[in-house]
Design a protein around this motif. Structure first.
Motif, PDB file in Angstrom:
ATOM      1  N   ARG A  38       0.825  -1.208   0.000  1.00  0.00           N
ATOM      2  CA  ARG A  38       0.000   0.000   0.000  1.00  0.00           C
ATOM      3  C   ARG A  38       0.860   1.258   0.000  1.00  0.00           C
ATOM      4  O   ARG A  38       0.404   2.328  -0.349  1.00  0.00           O
ATOM      5  CB  ARG A  38      -0.917   0.005   1.230  1.00  0.00           C
ATOM      6  CG  ARG A  38      -2.008  -1.025   1.116  1.00  0.00           C
ATOM      7  CD  ARG A  38      -2.892  -1.016   2.338  1.00  0.00           C
ATOM      8  NE  ARG A  38      -2.862  -2.374   2.871  1.00  0.00           N
ATOM      9  CZ  ARG A  38      -3.023  -2.700   4.118  1.00  0.00           C
ATOM     10  NH1 ARG A  38      -3.229  -1.789   5.013  1.00  0.00           N
ATOM     11  NH2 ARG A  38      -2.971  -3.952   4.489  1.00  0.00           N
ATOM     12  N   ALA A  39       2.123   1.108   0.388  1.00  0.00           N
ATOM     13  CA  ALA A  39       3.008   2.260   0.508  1.00  0.00           C
ATOM     14  C   ALA A  39       3.706   2.617  -0.801  1.00  0.00           C
ATOM     15  O   ALA A  39       3.880   3.792  -1.105  1.00  0.00           O
ATOM     16  CB  ALA A  39       4.047   1.992   1.593  1.00  0.00           C
ATOM     17  N   THR A  40       4.118   1.606  -1.552  1.00  0.00           N
ATOM     18  CA  THR A  40       4.907   1.848  -2.765  1.00  0.00           C
ATOM     19  C   THR A  40       4.390   0.967  -3.899  1.00  0.00           C
ATOM     20  O   THR A  40       4.175  -0.232  -3.711  1.00  0.00           O
ATOM     21  CB  THR A  40       6.393   1.529  -2.506  1.00  0.00           C
ATOM     22  OG1 THR A  40       6.814   2.255  -1.358  1.00  0.00           O
ATOM     23  CG2 THR A  40       7.254   1.911  -3.672  1.00  0.00           C
ATOM     24  N   ALA A  41       4.244   1.552  -5.079  1.00  0.00           N
ATOM     25  CA  ALA A  41       3.648   0.843  -6.217  1.00  0.00           C
ATOM     26  C   ALA A  41       4.484  -0.327  -6.712  1.00  0.00           C
ATOM     27  O   ALA A  41       3.942  -1.318  -7.196  1.00  0.00           O
ATOM     28  CB  ALA A  41       3.405   1.819  -7.362  1.00  0.00           C
ATOM     29  N   ASP A  42       5.807  -0.268  -6.595  1.00  0.00           N
ATOM     30  CA  ASP A  42       6.646  -1.337  -7.152  1.00  0.00           C
ATOM     31  C   ASP A  42       7.074  -2.366  -6.108  1.00  0.00           C
ATOM     32  O   ASP A  42       7.983  -3.152  -6.355  1.00  0.00           O
ATOM     33  CB  ASP A  42       7.860  -0.756  -7.860  1.00  0.00           C
ATOM     34  CG  ASP A  42       8.808  -0.033  -6.916  1.00  0.00           C
ATOM     35  OD1 ASP A  42       8.377   0.313  -5.800  1.00  0.00           O
ATOM     36  OD2 ASP A  42       9.970   0.173  -7.287  1.00  0.00           O
ATOM     37  N   TYR A  58       4.085 -11.774  10.510  1.00  0.00           N
ATOM     38  CA  TYR A  58       5.354 -11.953   9.819  1.00  0.00           C
ATOM     39  C   TYR A  58       5.225 -11.333   8.437  1.00  0.00           C
ATOM     40  O   TYR A  58       4.255 -11.610   7.728  1.00  0.00           O
ATOM     41  CB  TYR A  58       5.707 -13.435   9.714  1.00  0.00           C
ATOM     42  CG  TYR A  58       5.815 -14.098  11.058  1.00  0.00           C
ATOM     43  CD1 TYR A  58       7.018 -14.091  11.748  1.00  0.00           C
ATOM     44  CD2 TYR A  58       4.714 -14.697  11.655  1.00  0.00           C
ATOM     45  CE1 TYR A  58       7.129 -14.680  12.993  1.00  0.00           C
ATOM     46  CE2 TYR A  58       4.819 -15.291  12.904  1.00  0.00           C
ATOM     47  CZ  TYR A  58       6.021 -15.277  13.563  1.00  0.00           C
ATOM     48  OH  TYR A  58       6.122 -15.848  14.800  1.00  0.00           O
ATOM     49  N   VAL A  59       6.198 -10.500   8.056  1.00  0.00           N
ATOM     50  CA  VAL A  59       6.131  -9.784   6.792  1.00  0.00           C
ATOM     51  C   VAL A  59       7.450  -9.927   6.046  1.00  0.00           C
ATOM     52  O   VAL A  59       8.522  -9.817   6.641  1.00  0.00           O
ATOM     53  CB  VAL A  59       5.838  -8.282   7.028  1.00  0.00           C
ATOM     54  CG1 VAL A  59       5.841  -7.513   5.716  1.00  0.00           C
ATOM     55  CG2 VAL A  59       4.518  -8.101   7.749  1.00  0.00           C
ATOM     56  N   ALA A  60       7.350 -10.175   4.751  1.00  0.00           N
ATOM     57  CA  ALA A  60       8.515 -10.149   3.859  1.00  0.00           C
ATOM     58  C   ALA A  60       8.180  -9.174   2.742  1.00  0.00           C
ATOM     59  O   ALA A  60       7.090  -9.215   2.170  1.00  0.00           O
ATOM     60  CB  ALA A  60       8.799 -11.537   3.300  1.00  0.00           C
ATOM     61  N   LEU A  61       9.113  -8.295   2.435  1.00  0.00           N
ATOM     62  CA  LEU A  61       8.912  -7.260   1.428  1.00  0.00           C
ATOM     63  C   LEU A  61       9.784  -7.551   0.211  1.00  0.00           C
ATOM     64  O   LEU A  61      10.973  -7.842   0.347  1.00  0.00           O
ATOM     65  CB  LEU A  61       9.279  -5.894   2.016  1.00  0.00           C
ATOM     66  CG  LEU A  61       9.112  -4.684   1.128  1.00  0.00           C
ATOM     67  CD1 LEU A  61       7.647  -4.479   0.770  1.00  0.00           C
ATOM     68  CD2 LEU A  61       9.659  -3.458   1.835  1.00  0.00           C
ATOM     69  N   PHE A  62       9.183  -7.465  -0.975  1.00  0.00           N
ATOM     70  CA  PHE A  62       9.897  -7.705  -2.221  1.00  0.00           C
ATOM     71  C   PHE A  62       9.781  -6.459  -3.092  1.00  0.00           C
ATOM     72  O   PHE A  62       8.697  -5.896  -3.231  1.00  0.00           O
ATOM     73  CB  PHE A  62       9.301  -8.908  -2.955  1.00  0.00           C
ATOM     74  CG  PHE A  62       9.467 -10.195  -2.205  1.00  0.00           C
ATOM     75  CD1 PHE A  62      10.520 -11.040  -2.495  1.00  0.00           C
ATOM     76  CD2 PHE A  62       8.580 -10.545  -1.191  1.00  0.00           C
ATOM     77  CE1 PHE A  62      10.689 -12.223  -1.790  1.00  0.00           C
ATOM     78  CE2 PHE A  62       8.752 -11.715  -0.488  1.00  0.00           C
ATOM     79  CZ  PHE A  62       9.808 -12.559  -0.782  1.00  0.00           C
TER      80      PHE A  62
END
Length: 85
Positions: A38-42, A58-62
């Motif tokens: 929701r924060a960044t489009a890419d 638990y969060v993983a960001l790609f």
């Protein structure tokens, strides 16, 4: 016995307060889901909530090239691990 010296099975056990009776924690029922950030489009996020614990998230960001595909692959892999366990 310290946690460092205990076995994995013993580490998974929890001691009930004041009773001295050991009980096993319920198995984790995490389900990993992939969604756009929701924060960044890419960016893509893979998230799981542990309802058997205290609602830990638990969060993983790609991000970057192939972020969506890598996030989907990671979520599928983690869900497969849960099914085997």
């Amino acid at each position: 016995m310290t946690l460092a010296n205990s076995s994995a099975a013993e580490a998974m056990d929890a001691l009930e307060p004041d009773s001295g009776v050991r009980r096993s924690k319920p198995p984790s029922t995490l389900h990993y889901e992939c969604a756009p950030s929701r924060a960044t489009a890419d960016e893509w996020v893979v998230e799981a909530i542990d309802y058997n614990s205290e609602g830990e998230i638990y969060v993983a960001l790609f991000s970057g090239v192939g972020a969506k595909e890598r996030a989907e692959e990671y979520a599928a892999w983690k869900n497969q691990q849960q099914a085997i366990a």
